[in-house]
Design an enzyme around this catalytic site. Structure first.
Site, PDB file in Angstrom:
ATOM      1  N   ASP A  39      -6.538  -2.807 -39.609  1.00 42.93           N
ATOM      2  CA  ASP A  39      -6.850  -4.165 -39.165  1.00 42.93           C
ATOM      3  C   ASP A  39      -5.937  -4.527 -37.994  1.00 42.93           C
ATOM      4  OD1 ASP A  39      -8.177  -6.597 -39.240  1.00 42.93           O
ATOM      5  OD2 ASP A  39      -6.769  -7.497 -40.647  1.00 42.93           O
ATOM      6  N   ASN A  88     -19.549  -7.036 -40.708  1.00 44.29           N
ATOM      7  CA  ASN A  88     -19.329  -6.714 -39.293  1.00 44.29           C
ATOM      8  C   ASN A  88     -20.634  -6.478 -38.557  1.00 44.29           C
ATOM      9  OD1 ASN A  88     -16.377  -4.708 -40.013  1.00 44.29           O
ATOM     10  ND2 ASN A  88     -16.533  -6.876 -39.562  1.00 44.29           N
TER      11      ASN A  88
END
Length: 261
Positions: A39, A88
């Protein structure tokens, strides 16, 4: 948060410390299955002044290859990488998503030629662009007989959806055998659901690591991580260092795992 220095990790004292950390880790103390949530790639690119998040995603992909080498060298048998969630696929900017899909395809292709790793796609292929789905299938087929570290690529993945798919698979199989719903309800076990997950047959993750300081699961391996240990790293994904990784493993080895106790 500042980017790690380009010279960091190259000095003799740093390597001495790395080797010391490695020597202090007992082979039986490392996780069998490690799950990684990379991340902070977009923030990394933004902080360095890049005009596109793709620079961060490419740096993150390069770090993942390096990370897998660290895991393999330490004797970890299964590694799961969270590369693209179902969310996503619908919430990312179209240009950023297009770049990210291309980067993931390149990474999968590269990993299928690394060492003796066995690559497996974990997720829903029917929600992916056909070309990416093809690359993932090809990487999986190319490495099917490999006996080295098992690398799960979570692409088009969602933990809740995985559990739903597992239950649907169990119901369909039971129906084929002519059983009733009452019989299925009476016989259903957690172990049975586990066998029908995308990771069926694999050990559950012993350790889940997430970079960038975020402290949430984000729908990753929800069922499998019921008894996992968690370790959160402040470094953004591309800035993750081997020393950060080894400290996570050392922290895991020092914990008293209670498995629900």
């Amino acid at each position: 948060m500042a980017r790690a220095s380009s010279n960091e990790g190259r000095g003799p004292l740093y390597r001495l410390y790395i080797n010391r950390l490695r020597r202090r880790l007992e082979p039986g103390a490392v996780p069998r299955h490690l799950a990684m949530m990379i991340d902070g790639n977009r923030r990394w690119a933004r902080q360095l002044g890049y005009d596109s998040a793709a620079h961060g995603h490419r740096a993150g992909a390069a770090k993942m290859r390096e990370f897998l080498e660290w895991c393999d060298d330490l004797g970890i048998r299964v590694v799961s990488l969270y590369l693209l969630s179902n969310d996503n696929l619908t919430k990312r900017d179209s240009k950023e998503l297009s770049d990210l899909l291309e980067i993931i395809a390149e990474l999968a292709e590269q990993l299928s030629h690394e060492r003796d790793w066995r690559v497996q796609h974990v997720g829903r292929s029917d929600r992916l662009p056909p070309e990416l789905a093809r690359v993932l299938v090809a990487a999986q087929d190319r490495t099917r007989d490999h006996t080295g570290m098992h690398v799960n690529l979570a692409v088009g993945y969602g933990g809740r959806g995985e559990i739903v798919d597992a239950v649907r698979s169990i119901i369909a199989k039971h129906d084929e055998g002519g059983g009733s719903l009452e019989e299925l309800a009476a016989s259903l076990t957690p172990e049975q659901i586990g066998e029908h997950l995308y990771t069926g047959g694999q050990p559950d993750p012993d350790l889940v690591i997430r970079t960038s300081g975020e402290q949430r699961l984000s729908d990753f391996l929800l069922w499998q991580s019921a008894h996992s240990e968690f370790y959160f790293v402040e470094a953004l994904g591309p800035d993750l260092r081997e020393v950060d990784f080894l400290r996570a493993i050392r922290a895991f080895a020092d914990r008293d795992r209670r498995f629900g106790g």
